[in-house]
Design a protein around this motif. Structure first.
Motif, short mmCIF file in Angstrom:
data_model
loop_
_atom_site.label_atom_id
_atom_site.label_comp_id
_atom_site.label_asym_id
_atom_site.label_seq_id
_atom_site.Cartn_x
_atom_site.Cartn_y
_atom_site.Cartn_z
N GLY A 135 -88.15 1.68 8.31
CA GLY A 135 -87.06 0.73 8.54
C GLY A 135 -86.02 1.28 9.51
O GLY A 135 -85.55 0.58 10.40
N GLU A 136 -85.69 2.57 9.35
CA GLU A 136 -84.72 3.20 10.25
C GLU A 136 -85.27 3.28 11.68
O GLU A 136 -84.53 3.06 12.64
CB GLU A 136 -84.36 4.59 9.73
N ASP A 176 -85.08 -0.19 13.10
CA ASP A 176 -83.69 -0.52 13.44
C ASP A 176 -83.29 0.10 14.77
O ASP A 176 -82.63 -0.55 15.59
CB ASP A 176 -82.73 -0.04 12.34
N SER A 177 -83.68 1.36 15.01
CA SER A 177 -83.30 2.01 16.26
C SER A 177 -84.03 1.39 17.45
O SER A 177 -83.46 1.25 18.53
CB SER A 177 -83.52 3.52 16.21
N ALA A 205 -82.33 -1.94 18.12
CA ALA A 205 -81.02 -1.72 18.74
C ALA A 205 -81.14 -1.40 20.23
O ALA A 205 -80.22 -1.65 21.00
CB ALA A 205 -80.27 -0.60 18.02
N ARG A 255 -82.94 -9.29 20.51
CA ARG A 255 -82.68 -8.70 19.20
C ARG A 255 -82.63 -9.72 18.08
O ARG A 255 -82.96 -9.38 16.94
CB ARG A 255 -81.34 -7.96 19.20
N GLY A 261 -85.16 -8.31 14.23
CA GLY A 261 -84.82 -7.62 12.99
C GLY A 261 -85.39 -8.31 11.76
O GLY A 261 -85.93 -7.65 10.88
N ARG A 287 -88.24 -6.67 9.24
CA ARG A 287 -87.95 -6.49 7.82
C ARG A 287 -88.96 -7.25 6.96
O ARG A 287 -89.40 -6.75 5.93
CB ARG A 287 -86.53 -6.97 7.48
#
Length: 184
Positions: free
Chosen positions: A156-157, A160-161, A164, A171, A175, A179
């Motif tokens: 997940g991290e 996210d990066s 971003a 974007r 996301g 998810r």
């Protein structure tokens, strides 16, 4: 408070092992880039510079700047012995050069580094694929770490990066889709 991921727990362990002056590690992983980054972060947390060696690029700072032209693993180990900079040396693919000479150099180096002053502390971290066997000559001298695959939290991290870094107009839905894929 968010709990630590498996990888973050291993990274914290690596930092503690470096602080306690362990000198020789074998980290088993099939994710060389992710684990190399994690070792660089763990070394920084223990106040070590980081150098990376492979037989193509020789020894480089973690920034990619050349530090030494020793492509040959035996010469690289000799360089580590002679250089007094407090550093962690990440050795890529060294397991392919485990001949009697390299194994003896590693054993001698591990023993010699244990007596180094704190300001000159050095550690060697060998990254090797899962399934690599510890040579009998290194047992008792090496700390073996089986690095875990990324868990959902880490994936997940990473997502996210990546999201971003996308242009703003792309974007919006990325996301939510990412998810949903993680929870499916």
């Amino acid at each position: 408070m968010t709990s630590l991921s498996r990888g973050q727990k291993v990274n914290a362990d690596i930092t503690l092992l470096l602080k306690s002056r362990h000198t020789l590690f074998l980290i088993l992983t099939d994710e060389e880039q992710r684990v190399k980054k994690a070792v660089i972060e763990a070394a920084a947390a223990a106040k070590y510079e980081t150098r990376v060696h492979d037989v193509v690029r020789a020894i480089q700072a973690s920034s990619g700047k050349p530090v030494n032209r020793s492509e040959d693993p035996s010469q690289a180990l000799d360089y580590i012995r002679g250089n007094k900079t407090r550093a962690v040396y990440i050795m890529l693919d060294l397991h392919k050069w485990f001949d009697p000479l390299v194994l003896r150099r590693l054993r001698n180096l591990a023993t010699d580094l244990q007596g180094a002053n704190a300001s000159e502390a050095r550690s060697v971290v060998i990254l090797a694929p899962l399934g690599t066997q510890v040579p009998p000559e290194l047992r008792g001298h090496i700390t073996v770490i089986d690095y875990p695959l990324a868990d959902r939290q880490e994936v997940g991290e990473i997502l996210d990066s990546v999201i971003a870094s996308l242009p703003v107009e792309k974007r919006a839905g990325a996301g939510d889709s990412a998810r949903r894929a993680l929870t499916a």
